[in-house]
Scaffold this active site. Sequence first.
Site, PDB file in Angstrom:
ATOM      1  N   ASP A 156      26.204  52.896 -92.804  1.00 31.60           N
ATOM      2  CA  ASP A 156      25.323  52.381 -93.844  1.00 31.60           C
ATOM      3  C   ASP A 156      25.772  50.978 -94.270  1.00 31.60           C
ATOM      4  OD1 ASP A 156      23.255  52.480 -95.679  1.00 31.60           O
ATOM      5  OD2 ASP A 156      23.808  54.454 -96.456  1.00 31.60           O
ATOM      6  N   ASP A 217      14.474  54.429 -97.622  1.00 34.07           N
ATOM      7  CA  ASP A 217      14.860  55.839 -97.465  1.00 34.07           C
ATOM      8  C   ASP A 217      13.636  56.723 -97.638  1.00 34.07           C
ATOM      9  OD1 ASP A 217      17.419  54.885 -97.422  1.00 34.07           O
ATOM     10  OD2 ASP A 217      18.093  56.013 -99.176  1.00 34.07           O
TER      11      ASP A 217
HETATM   12  C1  GLA Z   1      21.492  55.071 -98.191  1.00 37.29           C
HETATM   13  C2  GLA Z   1      20.915  55.505 -96.845  1.00 37.29           C
HETATM   14  C3  GLA Z   1      20.528  56.976 -96.907  1.00 37.29           C
HETATM   15  C4  GLA Z   1      21.730  57.816 -97.265  1.00 37.29           C
HETATM   16  C5  GLA Z   1      22.331  57.334 -98.576  1.00 37.29           C
HETATM   17  C6  GLA Z   1      23.654  58.009 -98.879  1.00 37.29           C
HETATM   18  O1  GLA Z   1      20.545  55.081 -99.197  1.00 37.29           O
HETATM   19  O2  GLA Z   1      19.803  54.725 -96.495  1.00 37.29           O
HETATM   20  O3  GLA Z   1      19.999  57.391 -95.667  1.00 37.29           O
HETATM   21  O4  GLA Z   1      22.672  57.747 -96.226  1.00 37.29           O
HETATM   22  O5  GLA Z   1      22.568  55.932 -98.558  1.00 37.29           O
HETATM   23  O6  GLA Z   1      24.249  57.561-100.058  1.00 37.29           O
END
Ligand code: GLA
Length: 411
Positions: A156, A217
């Site tokens: 990430d 997300d």
């Molecule tokens: C980000 C990513 C998600 C997830 C969260 C975890 O938002 O895009 O897919 O992994 O972090 O904290």
Amino acid sequence: MFAALGILILISTSCYGLDNGLAKTPPMGWLSWERFRCNTDCVNDPENCISEKLFQTMTDLVVADGYASAGYEFINIDDCWLEKHRSHDGKLLADRQRFPNGIKALSDYIHSRGLKFGIYEDYGNFTCAGYPGIIGYEQEDAFQFAEWNVDYVKLDGCYSLPLEMDLGYSTFGKLLNSTGKPMVYSCSWPVYQIYAGIQPNFSAVKTYCNLWRNYDDIQDSWTSVENIIDYYGNNQDLIAPNAGPGHWNDPDMLIIGNFGLSYEQAKTQFAIWSILAAPLLMSVDLRTIRPQFKRILQNRKIIAVDQDPLGIQGRRIYKHKGIEIWSKPIGPLYENFYSYAIAFINRRSDGTPSDISVTLKELGLINFNGYRVEDLYENVDYGVLYPNTKIKVKVNPSGVVMLKGEVQFPN
Ligand code: GLA
């Protein structure tokens, strides 16, 4: 002269990208985040907290309930698996309460069931949920993952600088490679750059990453799925050409079987994700999923569209008054003529199915030998149809009809 040649060869190998031979088709598996989030409360919620028990349970169900034989192979941890601090000698530590046997034991468990194991980290000072990130420890962490027999790393991008990602993500990809343990590399590099107003260098991204996120997300709602569908449709000229065997766009997890999607909407998510050649990462409670959603996730004909070896990402070819048609070239080919998967989706909410009438020719199916057309959800075979044949489909509100047209060879 020979010395010069030697130097040239050295330069060209060290410039070469990820080339880990992995993810020749989009990865398939189970990922904790969308459904289980950062639930660390194993005292009050022992069945749903992020713990070794949760991943073991999902591993067992992926095998026992037929997901593994349909192609799902990765069991992936997302955020919140770590202790808040590294060990005194700088190593990543799994939360001692929630992963009492440590990550290697969980990795062994997953492998012993014939599946593969994925882990989450962050190219930054912290993960998005505030656990230790890899900055300053890149080499140690890459080797730690190899030692744990990790098969897949999602990296990430919280708490880091988007401008530094070109260097950071590519360096970590090379470090993963240098361990000698093949690991699928999932990057969030483009999405953080896009949010920062930077145009990602996709030729670098696809050189170093097996998959990458471009957009928001996913959340547990139809609105979220629609936003992602729109993003991929509206930006397809930029995005779609970057996909291919070994390197995929990742529109994020499948939320099929959770709380937010109706049956029709769940079918639509699966159809469009397969048209997009997207990674198929289920984020759902496999203990309680209802049978109709399980059937969607295990629809082998649609999985085969997603996993088509040509690896061509499909596109939205029509959009008008809430009706969209999406199309993906797939095998087999006859000369230069592809076969196609076609998804008709109805974004309208007036409470009756919409009729769509179109000739095969209008869909780009122009080979005179014709196409054997079948419905991939209803299991209806329409026989061989020709470019001038008009087909009519009825698409439910927020639903989908998905067809495959297999190009015919001359007799
Ligand atoms: C980000 C990513 C998600 C997830 C969260 C975890 O938002 O895009 O897919 O992994 O972090 O904290």
